[in-house]
Design an enzyme around this catalytic site. Structure first.
Site, PDB file in Angstrom:
ATOM      1  N   ASP A  34     -10.582  19.222 -22.368  1.00 48.25           N
ATOM      2  CA  ASP A  34     -11.086  19.884 -21.145  1.00 48.25           C
ATOM      3  C   ASP A  34      -9.970  20.157 -20.140  1.00 48.25           C
ATOM      4  O   ASP A  34     -10.231  20.496 -18.992  1.00 48.25           O
ATOM      5  CB  ASP A  34     -12.183  19.027 -20.496  1.00 48.25           C
ATOM      6  CG  ASP A  34     -11.672  17.667 -20.068  1.00 48.25           C
ATOM      7  OD1 ASP A  34     -10.467  17.388 -20.296  1.00 48.25           O
ATOM      8  OD2 ASP A  34     -12.451  16.884 -19.505  1.00 48.25           O
ATOM      9  N   GLU A  36      -7.837  18.019 -18.802  1.00 49.79           N
ATOM     10  CA  GLU A  36      -7.410  16.887 -17.968  1.00 49.79           C
ATOM     11  C   GLU A  36      -6.138  16.281 -18.547  1.00 49.79           C
ATOM     12  O   GLU A  36      -5.952  16.244 -19.766  1.00 49.79           O
ATOM     13  CB  GLU A  36      -8.508  15.816 -17.930  1.00 49.79           C
ATOM     14  CG  GLU A  36      -9.640  16.176 -17.008  1.00 49.79           C
ATOM     15  CD  GLU A  36     -10.717  15.087 -16.965  1.00 49.79           C
ATOM     16  OE1 GLU A  36     -10.507  14.002 -17.529  1.00 49.79           O
ATOM     17  OE2 GLU A  36     -11.771  15.363 -16.370  1.00 49.79           O
ATOM     18  N   LYS A 176      16.629  39.505   8.075  1.00 47.56           N
ATOM     19  CA  LYS A 176      15.385  39.669   7.314  1.00 47.56           C
ATOM     20  C   LYS A 176      14.170  39.441   8.204  1.00 47.56           C
ATOM     21  O   LYS A 176      14.162  38.544   9.043  1.00 47.56           O
ATOM     22  CB  LYS A 176      15.368  38.668   6.156  1.00 47.56           C
ATOM     23  CG  LYS A 176      14.059  38.587   5.381  1.00 47.56           C
ATOM     24  CD  LYS A 176      14.169  37.649   4.187  1.00 47.56           C
ATOM     25  CE  LYS A 176      13.482  36.335   4.442  1.00 47.56           C
ATOM     26  NZ  LYS A 176      13.455  35.456   3.254  1.00 47.56           N
ATOM     27  N   ARG A 178      10.101  38.704   7.581  1.00 45.61           N
ATOM     28  CA  ARG A 178       9.058  38.511   6.570  1.00 45.61           C
ATOM     29  C   ARG A 178       7.752  39.127   7.059  1.00 45.61           C
ATOM     30  O   ARG A 178       7.275  38.803   8.141  1.00 45.61           O
ATOM     31  CB  ARG A 178       8.865  37.018   6.249  1.00 45.61           C
ATOM     32  CG  ARG A 178       7.829  36.802   5.167  1.00 45.61           C
ATOM     33  CD  ARG A 178       7.900  35.439   4.521  1.00 45.61           C
ATOM     34  NE  ARG A 178       8.982  35.236   3.571  1.00 45.61           N
ATOM     35  CZ  ARG A 178       9.026  35.761   2.354  1.00 45.61           C
ATOM     36  NH1 ARG A 178       8.052  36.561   1.929  1.00 45.61           N
ATOM     37  NH2 ARG A 178      10.029  35.515   1.540  1.00 45.61           N
ATOM     38  N   SER A 206      11.777  33.141  -5.059  1.00 41.81           N
ATOM     39  CA  SER A 206      10.393  32.940  -5.486  1.00 41.81           C
ATOM     40  C   SER A 206       9.858  34.220  -6.126  1.00 41.81           C
ATOM     41  O   SER A 206       9.978  34.430  -7.321  1.00 41.81           O
ATOM     42  CB  SER A 206       9.554  32.498  -4.287  1.00 41.81           C
ATOM     43  OG  SER A 206       8.234  32.265  -4.683  1.00 41.81           O
ATOM     44  N   THR A 210      12.825  39.012  -1.414  1.00 34.94           N
ATOM     45  CA  THR A 210      13.956  38.924  -0.475  1.00 34.94           C
ATOM     46  C   THR A 210      15.225  39.476  -1.110  1.00 34.94           C
ATOM     47  O   THR A 210      15.924  40.304  -0.518  1.00 34.94           O
ATOM     48  CB  THR A 210      14.172  37.441  -0.066  1.00 34.94           C
ATOM     49  OG1 THR A 210      12.981  36.982   0.566  1.00 34.94           O
ATOM     50  CG2 THR A 210      15.357  37.270   0.854  1.00 34.94           C
TER      51      THR A 210
HETATM   52  C1  R5P Z   1      12.999  31.696   2.894  1.00 35.71           C
HETATM   53  O1  R5P Z   1      13.026  31.070   3.926  1.00 35.71           O
HETATM   54  C2  R5P Z   1      13.773  31.276   1.705  1.00 35.71           C
HETATM   55  O2  R5P Z   1      15.090  30.942   2.059  1.00 35.71           O
HETATM   56  C3  R5P Z   1      13.795  32.362   0.646  1.00 35.71           C
HETATM   57  O3  R5P Z   1      14.481  33.483   1.138  1.00 35.71           O
HETATM   58  C4  R5P Z   1      12.414  32.772   0.231  1.00 35.71           C
HETATM   59  O4  R5P Z   1      11.645  31.640  -0.092  1.00 35.71           O
HETATM   60  C5  R5P Z   1      12.464  33.702  -0.963  1.00 35.71           C
HETATM   61  O5  R5P Z   1      11.183  34.103  -1.309  1.00 35.71           O
HETATM   62  P1  R5P Z   1      10.929  35.421  -2.150  1.00 35.71           P
HETATM   63  O6  R5P Z   1      11.800  35.336  -3.363  1.00 35.71           O
HETATM   64  O7  R5P Z   1       9.460  35.371  -2.482  1.00 35.71           O
HETATM   65  O8  R5P Z   1      11.267  36.582  -1.293  1.00 35.71           O
END
Ligand code: R5P
Length: 279
Positions: A34, A36, A176, A178, A206, A210
């Site tokens: 399941d 877990e 930058k 966001r 991530s 960026t």
């Molecule tokens: C932001 O404060 C971090 O230093 C990175 O620039 C950010 O986490 C990158 O995220 P992503 O790749 O989604 O743009």
């Protein structure tokens, strides 16, 4: 003391065990039909060094199960501490995720070690956390190359300065803004990168948004070649494809998150800190 490897950090865990000459504990990880999770730790040691990044929700559950299974003292090495970006109540009513993780980890772990945790605010959620800086390792990796290191935002500029100092190269930063979790805007700023090889250095990549926006800007400014380096290669949502499509020539990362781009190891850095704690 023995060393317990979590599924998120197998190679890094083994490297640290070798450096510290620690036996790797016999731990069984299983998944029930399941879905877990199940953990059984066969260890009679009185203290344990647990090595495992928090890259997913499962990693959080596994750490909790391990902490229950292990007896005695625990030093938790969490090279990449996920959930650290939600380090405050940005909107009324939001959970402060890292506060929850800190409480959970420190309820059982006597010491917590991390690498470049996202922010000072995130670090302040812990009472017994030591955060190590891998930027000099990134600098060392690029030593001897004719490059300019660029931070994609002012917030990371200090970190990039540390890397550039070791690499013995020029450095600068972009501005930058966001917009949301997936969207960023790089505002105009003139950098002297025309005809140069640039390495965009960040703590985390991530979604790659960026770095993609920074790459566009750097090519507009005449950069000859742009590559990127980071401590934590989260690389979510097909990020490598986005980065390569934007003209990124190469991705270099540490092994806080084990990916094929992990060409720099934080094992020595972490092992040295553990030695200091144990002395
Ligand atoms: C932001 O404060 C971090 O230093 C990175 O620039 C950010 O986490 C990158 O995220 P992503 O790749 O989604 O743009």
């Amino acid at each position: 003391m023995d060393l317990v490897i979590c599924p998120s950090s197998p190679t890094l865990g083994k490297k640290i065990a070798e450096i510290l000459n620690l036996r790797i504990a016999n731990v069984q990880y299983k998944r029930f039909p399941d879905s877990e999770l199940y953990v059984r730790a066969e260890s009679d040691e009185k203290s344990h060094l647990v090595v495992g990044s928090v890259c997913s929700n499962e990693d959080v559950v596994l750490l909790n199960l391990l902490f229950d299974a292990l007896k005695g003292e625990i030093i938790a090495i969490i090279p990449y501490m996920g959930y650290a970006r939600q380090d405050r109540e940005f909107l009324k009513g939001e959970a402060v995720s890292i506060r929850v993780l800190a409480k959970m980890l420190e309820e059982r772990a006597d010491r917590v070690l991390t690498v470049n945790i996202h922010s000072i605010k995130a670090k302040e959620s812990f009472k017994r956390l030591t955060d190590l800086d891998a930027m000099p390792l990134i600098g060392n990796h690029f030593k001897g190359r004719d490059i300019v290191m660029v931070s994609p935002d002012k917030g990371s500029a200090e970190r990039v300065k540390n890397a550039a100092k070791v690499a013995n190269c020029e450095w600068d930063w972009l501005e930058k803004k966001r917009i949301d979790a997936q969207t960023v805007e790089i505002t105009p700023k003139n950098l002297d990168v025309a005809g140069k090889q640039v390495v965009i250095v960040d703590d985390i990549i991530s979604t790659g948004g960026t770095v993609v926006e920074a790459t566009k800007k750097l090519y507009e400014l005449g950069a000859k070649k742009v590559e990127t380096a980071c401590v934590h290669a989260v690389l979510a949502e097909f990020a490598p494809i986005k980065l390569f499509s934007a003209g990124i020539a190469d991705i270099t990362a540490t092994d806080t998150i084990e990916k094929i781009y992990s060409r720099i190891s934080v094992a020595e850095l972490l092992a040295k800190e553990v030695k200091g704690v144990l002395e």
